[in-house]
Scaffold this motif. Sequence first.
Motif, PDB file in Angstrom:
ATOM      1  N   ASP A  19      -3.023  -2.299  -0.153  1.00 47.31           N
ATOM      2  CA  ASP A  19      -1.596  -2.519  -0.434  1.00 47.31           C
ATOM      3  C   ASP A  19      -0.944  -1.461  -1.320  1.00 47.31           C
ATOM      4  O   ASP A  19       0.193  -1.615  -1.747  1.00 47.31           O
ATOM      5  CB  ASP A  19      -1.384  -3.902  -1.048  1.00 47.31           C
ATOM      6  N   SER A  20      -1.648  -0.363  -1.594  1.00 48.83           N
ATOM      7  CA  SER A  20      -1.031   0.676  -2.424  1.00 48.83           C
ATOM      8  C   SER A  20      -1.757   2.015  -2.264  1.00 48.83           C
ATOM      9  O   SER A  20      -2.871   2.076  -1.767  1.00 48.83           O
ATOM     10  CB  SER A  20      -1.024   0.265  -3.901  1.00 48.83           C
ATOM     11  N   PRO A  35       3.272   1.003  -4.402  1.00 52.29           N
ATOM     12  CA  PRO A  35       3.086  -0.162  -3.540  1.00 52.29           C
ATOM     13  C   PRO A  35       3.476   0.149  -2.091  1.00 52.29           C
ATOM     14  O   PRO A  35       4.449   0.855  -1.832  1.00 52.29           O
ATOM     15  CB  PRO A  35       4.038  -1.212  -4.132  1.00 52.29           C
ATOM     16  N   LEU A  36       2.711  -0.413  -1.156  1.00 52.35           N
ATOM     17  CA  LEU A  36       2.962  -0.264   0.276  1.00 52.35           C
ATOM     18  C   LEU A  36       3.319  -1.596   0.921  1.00 52.35           C
ATOM     19  O   LEU A  36       3.384  -1.683   2.143  1.00 52.35           O
ATOM     20  CB  LEU A  36       1.715   0.305   0.974  1.00 52.35           C
ATOM     21  N   ASP A  37       3.531  -2.629   0.110  1.00 50.24           N
ATOM     22  CA  ASP A  37       3.678  -3.983   0.635  1.00 50.24           C
ATOM     23  C   ASP A  37       5.118  -4.383   0.953  1.00 50.24           C
ATOM     24  O   ASP A  37       5.392  -5.546   1.235  1.00 50.24           O
ATOM     25  CB  ASP A  37       3.055  -4.991  -0.331  1.00 50.24           C
ATOM     26  N   GLY A  38       6.056  -3.449   0.909  1.00 53.38           N
ATOM     27  CA  GLY A  38       7.432  -3.758   1.275  1.00 53.38           C
ATOM     28  C   GLY A  38       8.290  -4.343   0.167  1.00 53.38           C
ATOM     29  O   GLY A  38       9.444  -4.684   0.395  1.00 53.38           O
ATOM     30  N   ARG A  39       7.739  -4.491  -1.029  1.00 51.79           N
ATOM     31  CA  ARG A  39       8.539  -5.041  -2.129  1.00 51.79           C
ATOM     32  C   ARG A  39       9.702  -4.108  -2.445  1.00 51.79           C
ATOM     33  O   ARG A  39       9.589  -2.894  -2.293  1.00 51.79           O
ATOM     34  CB  ARG A  39       7.681  -5.294  -3.359  1.00 51.79           C
ATOM     35  N   ARG A  54       8.086   3.516  -4.079  1.00 52.50           N
ATOM     36  CA  ARG A  54       7.746   2.577  -3.022  1.00 52.50           C
ATOM     37  C   ARG A  54       7.377   3.391  -1.796  1.00 52.50           C
ATOM     38  O   ARG A  54       8.047   4.365  -1.462  1.00 52.50           O
ATOM     39  CB  ARG A  54       8.925   1.647  -2.674  1.00 52.50           C
ATOM     40  N   HIS A  56       5.887   3.630   2.423  1.00 52.50           N
ATOM     41  CA  HIS A  56       5.732   3.018   3.741  1.00 52.50           C
ATOM     42  C   HIS A  56       5.217   4.087   4.702  1.00 52.50           C
ATOM     43  O   HIS A  56       5.277   5.278   4.412  1.00 52.50           O
ATOM     44  CB  HIS A  56       7.059   2.412   4.249  1.00 52.50           C
TER      45      HIS A  56
END
Length: 155
Positions: A19-20, A35-39, A54, A56
Amino acid sequence: GSMMPAIYGNAYQIMQTPDSVVIRYEMIHETRVIPLDGRPHVSKAIRGYLGDARGHWEGNTLVVETTNFTNRTHFGYNNRYNSESFTLTERFTPMAPGRLQWEVTFNDPEVWTRPFTFAMPLTRDDTQQIFEYACHEGNLGLEHILTAARAEEKR
């Protein structure tokens, strides 16, 4: 600033979890957790020298968008600072085994007339260890500078 080439301390360590992505820099021993979780980004009221990153994926390219910088983040040399409008967009694209293309677009309409982009290859080298960014035993630069200055004074 930590990714930009300097006179020394140019090693990076890039690690990925589910997730990161984490980038650890030798220079100033900074570490970014992306972070890669879309937050969403944190509140604009929360600002930091490294901003708020952030990430993606776009195909095999990691895209990192960073906002929320302070206006006291030093950029480059000659006392250049960004504004709080500063944003970075980075792209990490695999080019070959052990090689990434790193491309970063700097955007700060309060400082520059238009965005600009810089790119360079990053090459994996497992023999290049990351050293602690600190003065340490064995760092004889200052001692040698002073010894030379004293010798020159004696002449």
